[in-house]
Design a protein around this motif. Structure first.
Motif, PDB file in Angstrom:
ATOM      1  N   GLU A   1      -5.745  -1.054  -6.066  1.00  0.00           N
ATOM      2  CA  GLU A   1      -5.467  -2.478  -6.116  1.00  0.00           C
ATOM      3  C   GLU A   1      -5.960  -3.030  -7.450  1.00  0.00           C
ATOM      4  O   GLU A   1      -7.071  -2.736  -7.888  1.00  0.00           O
TER       5      GLU A   1
ATOM      6  N   GLU B   1       0.831  -1.199   0.000  1.00  0.00           N
ATOM      7  CA  GLU B   1       0.000   0.000   0.000  1.00  0.00           C
ATOM      8  C   GLU B   1       0.867   1.251   0.000  1.00  0.00           C
ATOM      9  O   GLU B   1       0.555   2.241  -0.665  1.00  0.00           O
TER      10      GLU B   1
ATOM     11  N   ASN C   1       2.266   1.977  -3.402  1.00  0.00           N
ATOM     12  CA  ASN C   1       1.266   2.437  -4.367  1.00  0.00           C
ATOM     13  C   ASN C   1       0.898   3.905  -4.217  1.00  0.00           C
ATOM     14  O   ASN C   1       0.013   4.397  -4.911  1.00  0.00           O
TER      15      ASN C   1
END
Length: 940
Positions: free
Chosen positions: A370, A348, A351
């Motif tokens: 995602e 996470e 990203n």
């Protein structure tokens, strides 16, 4: 202060790519050389050697491993170099130059001949070391090929350089800010010329000119490694446990693990070197060490951290012969760490990336979503598809690269015209983050999909595009199950309950600016709103309106600034008409300056030939942004009336659907000022069209723009014809962001400004359009000045505006026509349509009396001298009232007030003429009571 860090980072490839080599070399003695991962570590070694009075050198390459400085271990280079020996003995032997000065002259000649830039030059104490630095690191094979041309050029131009160094990837040269201990006393080594890097392709082209070399075509050329490739390589990780599983397990590692108690130090260190660089290194290094009699948890960590990189298979086999026999990977890999390599999945945290947006040209923090199973993002980017393959009876994870750049769907959107869409982003390494929309229809058609995404850099061969299309389709399907569609923006201006403001493809909020995908409706307008040039240059243009005498132009500039605030005055729209009888007074120039607040000064301009329907469409798209129409001099009176009402109503006309009794959906709404320019007065056109034009005139603020005497033609041309077209689109977003961040206080200021201006200019509810226009203009001006967007004296413009609007109010009021004046206008207009004849017959003959005056054209009025009554054909009067938009009843009531006995009845209007026709409805009233006078023709 030593410049080692600066020098090494300039001459050599970046940290993270191979090993730095630092050493001291003396003839007839073994070299002492050391390898380091970082420059900081290398600097410690340099200082130590210098303290020990050693000559210090650096390897001109970065090396694959820390094992040796051999050419086979050299991996990457970033410069092409020369080692020029200087001194009379070298000159006499033909291997150098008499002096450094003469060597430099030859370097200059070389640069001139090949058109090369100035190189980096190091004074080695006696000679010169010359480096042409590239912008990116090259792989050895690519560097070596170019070096063959380089060597031939040097030979052709008689450059006397050490031939052993020119093409030697294992070469070493001296480091600046050290000493040359070969001389007594030692001489300083200095970096005497520092120059920027050049593009490799440019260097290669220059050194290849005029040289022909027969190349070995069996070896494919390799390009320099780009940043994307480096990131993709960085995605690969190894799990140590996977190296120890199944038939493909590394036997060297298995042996080291099972024989921890007895293996020698080199064998243990080799196994440790693999464990150290695996994802599960903390556990792996301990598992490979814990059974040794002298095992220490902390020592194991210390020893592992001291290892520069994973050992090669050749090194492991040299330390432990025989255990690589029969390995299925032998000859296919260089190190066991490759056996268990897999793609690291992004976390996470991975990203969340900050990159430059190609759409708004500023850094933006992006949250990458995602991806749909079985797709995932690599740790450093790229789209992969998870998969498995069978190796020696075992199922092994084998992930497939789908696209090497980040590419994903942001959200589902709905376009009113094109239906369901997906909003996508692609992260391009050099061009920033590109964003675009693609219809679901295109997603389902291979050719349309390729055509759409290839515009934004998503390309590949047929098989690659098939996989990319499958990935995006899977993404779209998953989003259908996860979220609802979001309506695409079909208008600019305020949205989302006034928490956002759209300008082109930018969504402005109180906290920042983001990309907003344009709908099919707004797409053709988006390019007009791309900023250009600088805000400071634009402000220099706007400051021209700060001079005395520029108040009218400054006020109109304020209108452009305050346009978004019109919505909060509860008015939907009003017209500003810039007029002057002569051309060339700068009316269009003001409009261009207004446009430049938001975007392209010229492209945003409407022209009078644009149809009313197309103008209203653009009003609807612009919504709350001022819109300008140039040169409406020839606009008809009817068109002026239509547009004055249309703009103020804030919506286009409702229309029926074709072949149906159903109403079309009409979403075209706006609240904006529309600014027209022309050489004729819109107020005058309304007065020509209608007897009572007050309603339209109150919707049109007419501003006279006289010739500008405050600046020369040269100054005007420089500002408005040269600077303005190159600098625009910066102020609007800054201003609206302030509005958004302070909306409550902005509204309060707007209403207070309106009240104050109404008092000063004596405006009433009847002049509500004037009031709203002035309020939005001055509120916008005040806030824009607070934001540093202009330096115009607002009080000076306020004084002008109060005087101007007061006069405008009086002029419109004085032009108001009462019903009887309208009747007078009708009689004047139809003076020739009058029949004058007595009503009674001649008493002597009993015949109808002859007319005193016959009408020319249609008979509309009849005057009877004997009765003193004037008769008007009601249908003709009513038709005229409708055309002039005058109240028929008001005229009837006015006549009744003058003559209570006035009447509407059937009347023979043509009685007494050659053709006495049927009776018609006519209005009759007393001429005397109406105080009308008729000059009767004399009887002959």
């Amino acid at each position: 202060m030593p410049t080692w860090n600066n020098f090494l980072s300039t001459i050599l490839p970046e940290e993270g790519l191979g090993w730095y080599c630092i050493g001291t070399f003396k003839k007839k003695t073994p070299p002492k050389q050391y390898f380091f991962k970082t420059i900081a570590e290398a600097e410690v070694c340099i200082q130590q050697l210098l303290d020990d009075k050693k000559d210090v050198y650096f390897g001109c390459s970065k090396f694959i491993t820390d094992e040796n400085r051999k050419a086979i271990n050299a991996g990457w280079q970033k410069s092409f170099w020369l080692d020029l020996d200087c001194g009379q003995s070298y000159a006499d032997a033909g291997t150098g130059y008499p002096s450094q000065a003469e060597a430099l002259l030859d370097v200059k000649r070389l640069c001139a001949e090949l058109h090369l830039p100035k190189p980096n030059v190091v004074n080695s104490g006696n000679g010169l070391h010359v480096h042409w630095v590239m912008e990116e690191a090259l792989e050895k094979e690519e560097w070596s090929k170019t070096c063959e041309y380089w060597k031939q050029q040097l030979k052709r131009l008689n450059i006397v350089a050490d031939p052993s160094k020119i093409t030697d990837v294992a070469a070493v040269l001296r480091i600046p800010s050290t000493l040359n201990f070969k001389s007594d006393p030692p001489l300083d080594v200095k970096w005497v010329v520092q120059s920027p890097a050049m593009e490799y392709e440019d260097f290669r082209a220059k050194v290849m000119q005029g040289i022909e070399i027969e190349l070995d075509l069996t070896k494919a050329p390799r390009r320099p490694m780009d940043e994307t490739t480096r990131k993709l390589l960085g995605n690969k990780i190894t799990i140590f446990k996977d190296l120890m599983k199944g038939g493909g397990a590394c036997q060297q590692l298995m042996y080291a693990y099972k024989n921890q108690e007895t293996i020698d130090y080199n064998q243990w260190r080799g196994a440790l070197s693999i464990a150290q660089f695996c994802e599960d290194r903390d556990e792996a290094i301990q598992k490979m060490s814990e059974k040794h009699p002298e095992y220490s948890y902390q020592d194991t960590i210390y020893k592992a951290n001291d290892i520069g990189g994973p050992y090669h298979c050749l090194t492991l086999e040299r330390n432990n012969p025989g255990h690589c026999d029969g390995c299925p990977h032998k000859g296919k890999i260089t190190s066991p760490i490759s056996i268990g390599a897999k793609i690291a999945k992004a976390t996470e945290e991975d990203n969340t990336v900050t990159l430059v947006s190609a759409e708004i040209d500023t850094e933006v923090t992006y949250k990458i979503p995602e991806l749909p199973y079985p797709y995932f993002r690599g740790k450093n980017g790229g789209i992969y598809k998870q998969g498995f393959t069978s190796e020696d009876g075992d199922e092994v994870e084998k992930d497939k690269l789908i696209f090497k750049h980040d590419f994903y769907i942001v959200k589902r959107m709905e376009d009113p015209e094109l239906g369901d869409m997906v909003w996508m982003r692609v992260h391009m390494p050099k061009d920033g983050v590109r964003e675009f929309a693609c219809s679901n229809q295109a997603l389902m058609t291979s050719d349309e999909f390729k055509k759409t995404v290839s515009k934004y850099g998503v390309i590949g061969n047929a098989d690659e595009m098939k996989h990319i299309m499958n990935y995006i389709t899977a993404f779209a399907k998953e989003l259908q199950d996860r979220e609802t569609t979001e309506k695409m923006r079909t208008q600019f201006g305020w949205c989302d309950n006034d928490t956002r403001f759209i300008v082109g493809d930018r969504e402005i909020s109180a906290t920042g600016i983001t990309y907003s995908p344009p709908s099919n409706t707004t797409l053709s307008f988006v390019s007009w709103f791309k900023p250009k040039g600088t805000l400071d240059e634009w402000k220099r243009v706007a400051s021209a309106y700060s001079r005395p005498g520029q108040e009218a132009r400054a006020f109109m500039f304020f209108v452009g600034l305050g346009a978004p605030l019109l919505k909060f005055t509860n008015q939907k729209g009003l017209i500003f008409s810039l007029t002057e009888n002569e051309s060339g007074t700068g009316k269009t120039t003001i409009q261009r300056v207004i446009n430049s607040i938001w975007g392209n000064p010229t492209d945003m301009m409407l022209i009078a030939k644009d149809t009313l329907k197309s103008q209203f469409h653009q009003f609807g798209v612009f919504n709350n942004i001022a819109i300008c129409t140039d040169e409406v001099t020839n606009m008809s009176e009817e068109a002026v009336s239509d547009i004055s009402y249309g703009v103020s109503q804030g919506r286009s006309n409702n229309r029926m659907k074709a072949n149906s009794n159903e109403m079309r959906l009409n979403n075209t709404r706006w609240a904006l000022p529309a600014i027209f320019s022309g050489n004729s007065s819109m107020h005058d056109k309304m007065a020509t069209l209608k007897a009572t034009p007050e309603s339209e005139q109150l919707r049109i603020v007419e501003v006279g723009i006289h010739a500008d005497k405050t600046m020369s033609k040269e100054e005007s041309d420089e500002l408005f014809e040269q600077t303005l077209p190159e600098n625009y689109g910066h102020a609007g977003p800054i201003l609206t962001q302030h509005f958004l961040a302070n909306l409550d206080s902005v509204k309060k200021m707007l209403h207070e400004t309106q009240k104050r201006f109404d008092v000063d200019a004596k405006l009433s509810q009847k002049q509500r359009f004037y009031s709203a226009g002035a309020a939005m203009a001055f509120t916008g001006a005040i806030i824009a000045k607070q934001c540093g967007l202009h330096d115009i004296d607002i009080d000076q413009v306020w004084t002008w505006a109060v005087k101007y609007f007061s006069e405008l109010r009086e002029n419109v009021q004085s032009a108001k026509t009462d019903p009887l004046a309208s009747l007078g206008a009708f009689l004047n207009e139809h003076n020739r349509n009058l029949l004058v004849v007595d009503d009674a017959n001649d008493k002597r003959t009993g015949l109808t009396k002859a007319p005193l005056k016959l009408p020319y054209g249609p008979l509309m009025t009849r005057y009877e001298p004997d009765t003193g009554l004037l008769w008007i054909a009601v249908d003709e009067l009513r038709l005229w009232c409708t055309k002039k938009q005058v109240g028929f009843k008001g005229i009837i009531d006015g006549v009744k007030a003058l003559d209570p006995n006035s009447i509407i009845k059937k009347k023979g209007m043509a009685k007494g003429s050659e053709l006495d026709t049927f009776q018609v409805n006519a209005l009759g009233f007393s001429v005397e009571k109406a105080k009308l006078k008729f000059e009767l023709p004399t009887q002959e």
